[in-house]
Design a protein around this motif. Structure first.
Motif, mmCIF file in Angstrom:
data_model
loop_
_atom_site.group_PDB
_atom_site.id
_atom_site.type_symbol
_atom_site.label_atom_id
_atom_site.label_comp_id
_atom_site.label_asym_id
_atom_site.label_seq_id
_atom_site.Cartn_x
_atom_site.Cartn_y
_atom_site.Cartn_z
ATOM 1 N N ALA A 1 0.818 -1.203 0.000
ATOM 2 C CA ALA A 1 0.000 0.000 0.000
ATOM 3 C C ALA A 1 0.855 1.258 0.000
ATOM 4 N N ALA A 2 1.915 1.261 0.811
ATOM 5 C CA ALA A 2 2.788 2.432 0.877
ATOM 6 C C ALA A 2 3.471 2.711 -0.457
ATOM 7 N N LEU A 3 3.749 1.662 -1.202
ATOM 8 C CA LEU A 3 4.466 1.807 -2.475
ATOM 9 C C LEU A 3 3.550 2.097 -3.658
ATOM 10 N N LEU A 4 2.312 1.595 -3.624
ATOM 11 C CA LEU A 4 1.490 1.543 -4.832
ATOM 12 C C LEU A 4 1.317 2.878 -5.550
ATOM 13 N N PRO A 5 0.879 3.963 -4.900
ATOM 14 C CA PRO A 5 0.680 5.198 -5.684
ATOM 15 C C PRO A 5 1.965 5.718 -6.310
ATOM 16 N N HIS A 6 3.077 5.513 -5.641
ATOM 17 C CA HIS A 6 4.358 6.030 -6.147
ATOM 18 C C HIS A 6 4.893 5.176 -7.298
ATOM 19 N N ASN B 1 5.763 4.593 -13.056
ATOM 20 C CA ASN B 1 5.487 3.840 -14.284
ATOM 21 C C ASN B 1 4.863 4.730 -15.349
ATOM 22 N N LEU B 2 3.927 5.566 -14.942
ATOM 23 C CA LEU B 2 3.269 6.444 -15.916
ATOM 24 C C LEU B 2 4.256 7.427 -16.533
ATOM 25 N N ARG B 3 5.135 8.009 -15.708
ATOM 26 C CA ARG B 3 6.146 8.925 -16.256
ATOM 27 C C ARG B 3 7.065 8.196 -17.230
ATOM 28 N N ALA B 4 7.529 7.025 -16.842
ATOM 29 C CA ALA B 4 8.455 6.273 -17.693
ATOM 30 C C ALA B 4 7.778 5.840 -18.992
ATOM 31 N N LEU B 5 6.533 5.407 -18.923
ATOM 32 C CA LEU B 5 5.815 4.989 -20.133
ATOM 33 C C LEU B 5 5.603 6.170 -21.077
ATOM 34 N N ARG B 6 5.222 7.309 -20.541
ATOM 35 C CA ARG B 6 4.985 8.470 -21.403
ATOM 36 C C ARG B 6 6.278 8.942 -22.059
ATOM 37 N N GLU B 7 7.388 8.792 -21.347
ATOM 38 C CA GLU B 7 8.678 9.244 -21.894
ATOM 39 C C GLU B 7 9.274 8.231 -22.863
ATOM 40 N N ARG B 8 9.162 6.929 -22.551
ATOM 41 C CA ARG B 8 9.923 5.931 -23.286
ATOM 42 C C ARG B 8 9.080 4.971 -24.126
ATOM 43 N N ASP B 9 7.792 4.888 -23.831
ATOM 44 C CA ASP B 9 6.944 3.950 -24.581
ATOM 45 C C ASP B 9 5.515 4.486 -24.643
ATOM 46 N N PRO B 10 5.331 5.631 -25.306
ATOM 47 C CA PRO B 10 4.016 6.292 -25.278
ATOM 48 C C PRO B 10 2.903 5.509 -25.959
ATOM 49 N N ASP B 11 3.235 4.497 -26.738
ATOM 50 C CA ASP B 11 2.207 3.686 -27.396
ATOM 51 C C ASP B 11 1.917 2.392 -26.635
ATOM 52 N N SER B 12 2.454 2.257 -25.446
ATOM 53 C CA SER B 12 2.288 1.026 -24.686
ATOM 54 C C SER B 12 0.816 0.779 -24.347
ATOM 55 N N PRO B 13 0.341 -0.456 -24.527
ATOM 56 C CA PRO B 13 -1.026 -0.780 -24.087
ATOM 57 C C PRO B 13 -1.220 -0.568 -22.590
ATOM 58 N N SER B 14 -0.124 -0.609 -21.835
ATOM 59 C CA SER B 14 -0.248 -0.416 -20.389
ATOM 60 C C SER B 14 -0.723 0.989 -20.040
ATOM 61 N N LEU B 15 -0.401 1.971 -20.875
ATOM 62 C CA LEU B 15 -0.912 3.317 -20.628
ATOM 63 C C LEU B 15 -2.431 3.345 -20.714
ATOM 64 N N PRO C 1 5.160 -2.943 -16.372
ATOM 65 C CA PRO C 1 4.895 -2.502 -17.754
ATOM 66 C C PRO C 1 6.048 -1.781 -18.425
ATOM 67 N N VAL C 2 7.032 -1.341 -17.652
ATOM 68 C CA VAL C 2 8.191 -0.660 -18.235
ATOM 69 C C VAL C 2 9.390 -0.950 -17.339
ATOM 70 N N GLU C 3 10.573 -1.059 -17.932
ATOM 71 C CA GLU C 3 11.778 -1.276 -17.133
ATOM 72 C C GLU C 3 12.176 0.033 -16.479
ATOM 73 N N ILE D 1 14.936 3.983 -6.755
ATOM 74 C CA ILE D 1 15.269 4.681 -5.507
ATOM 75 C C ILE D 1 14.325 5.847 -5.286
ATOM 76 N N GLY D 2 13.928 6.534 -6.366
ATOM 77 C CA GLY D 2 12.979 7.636 -6.247
ATOM 78 C C GLY D 2 11.632 7.182 -5.690
ATOM 79 N N ILE D 3 11.187 6.009 -6.079
ATOM 80 C CA ILE D 3 9.937 5.447 -5.520
ATOM 81 C C ILE D 3 10.068 5.287 -4.013
ATOM 82 N N LEU D 4 11.177 4.712 -3.568
ATOM 83 C CA LEU D 4 11.392 4.510 -2.140
ATOM 84 C C LEU D 4 11.441 5.831 -1.399
#
Length: 384
Positions: free
Chosen positions: A280-285, A290-304, A368-370, A377-380
């Motif tokens: 729970a503590a980790l989930l929103p972060h 993931n959303l930032r990384a997908l938009r930057e590196r894989d904007p066509d990902s079905p995960s978005l 969904p993204v590496e 570390i930023g998530i933590l």
């Protein structure tokens, strides 16, 4: 389209269904091993029922985090007692131990031969003895998963013994068993179920079958979890959360998870914090990263698109965007009084090590993204 799907041979879902366990166990074996929580006297009703219907069970209590040594010793005792059916009545730790015991009764090599990450990951040679699982919490979905999670104290990390043969022969889901959970346990276990449904929905390994079950579970959990937290006797909410947890276990067993659970194993191994609270503590972060990384590196990902669908299901707002889902989860965590990682005992000095261990975790393969080490570390940092 190509996928496989596996779950328990039979699922019995009904209030009061747990009373049928002795009768049902008799169709699978004659000498039961009963794995319970740390207070087996709470399961005296089942001990008595098994004794009357079959034989007096070998009772294996599980206190705190189950570890590799305890599970191996329990399996040896069950083997020597001639146990031919295993019943796990309890939370995720209890059911995971029961799965491992059932597997090791017939597979007799050292437990590290079969463990992932810290062992050889050797496949099971023989089918486990029949297994019945009955959850007393609504969160882990362990009643229908294909792995048992244990703490390797030697390595300071939680690891799995995994095989589809370990999926229960019968999962008995009785919502009444979870009615006595206190609010904070309801919150932590419920957030575990929500996390598993969400991660299995946005994963790269999802299938049409798991997607359908995730949708059902997410919508039920979004409504029912706050209600069950506020009023533990709300049986409608308890039923919805029991179903959401069950569906989350089916989905994670078939579609995998993501970065939240990639972190949860090493964090649990070092801090011994409750698994659901860590998730729970980790989930929103994790969602935001993931959303930032997908938009930057894989904007066509079905995960978005999947993340946006999650947001719609959680907020009931068809005009929302994917980031609104993360904001909704953050607010839910506040409403449920979820502690931060710091409050759960995670040390800032461990962030680098935890990021490195998480990157190697099996759950991370479904993210969904590496994510980079700095992103991990930023998530933590944000969850702390």
């Amino acid at each position: 389209m190509q996928f496989t799907f596996a779950t328990a041979s039979k699922i019995l879902f009904a209030t009061g269904a747990a009373r049928r366990i002795p009768e049902l166990a008799g169709t699978l074996g004659s000498r039961p091993c009963l794995v319970t929580g740390g207070h087996p006297e709470r399961a005296q009703w089942l001990i008595d029922g098994l004794t009357q219907t079959l034989r007096e069970p070998l009772v294996v209590p599980v206190s705190g985090e189950p570890d590799t040594e305890g599970a191996a010793k329990a399996a040896e005792a069950a083997r020597e007692a001639g146990c031919d059916v295993v019943i796990g009545l309890g939370g995720g730790s209890v059911m995971d131990t029961a799965k491992v015991v059932a597997a090791l009764i017939t597979n007799t090599d050292d437990i590290y031969e079969y463990l992932e990450v810290v062992g050889r990951g050797k496949p099971l040679d023989k089918r486990p003895v029949p297994l019945i699982t009955a959850p007393t919490t609504s969160g882990t979905g362990s009643e229908v998963t294909a792995n048992g999670v244990l703490l390797s104290r030697e390595h300071g990390v939680k690891v799995s013994l995994r095989s589809t043969a370990m999926i229960a022969d019968l999962a008995v889901v009785d919502p009444q068993l979870a009615a006595s959970m206190p609010p904070q346990v309801t919150a932590a276990t419920g957030m575990d179920a929500l996390t598993q449904l969400l991660e299995a929905f946005v994963t790269r390994k999802g299938t049409p079958m798991t997607d359908a079950l995730c949708r059902e579970g997410l919508m039920r959990a979004a409504t029912a979890l706050p209600l069950a937290f506020e009023d533990g006797e709300d049986m409608s909410a308890r039923e919805d959360m029991a179903l959401a947890a069950l569906l989350s276990g089916i989905c994670l067993a078939n579609a995998g998870l993501g970065a939240v659970h990639g972190f949860a194993a090493p964090i649990g191994g070092r801090s011994h914090a409750p698994h659901g609270a860590v998730c729970a503590a980790l989930l929103p972060h994790v969602m935001e990263a993931n959303l930032r990384a997908l938009r930057e590196r894989d904007p066509d990902s079905p995960s978005l698109h999947a993340y946006r669908e999650v947001a719609v299901m959680l907020t009931a707002d068809v005009a929302c965007d994917a980031e609104d889902g993360a904001a909704w989860v953050r607010e839910l965590c506040e409403d449920l009084s979820i502690p931060t990682l710091g409050e759960l005992g995670v040390e800032r000095g461990d962030f680098g090590l935890l990021a490195d261990l998480a990157a190697k975790a099996s759950s991370m393969r479904g993210n969904p993204v590496e994510l980079t080490r700095d992103e991990l570390i930023g998530i933590l940092e944000k969850a702390w």
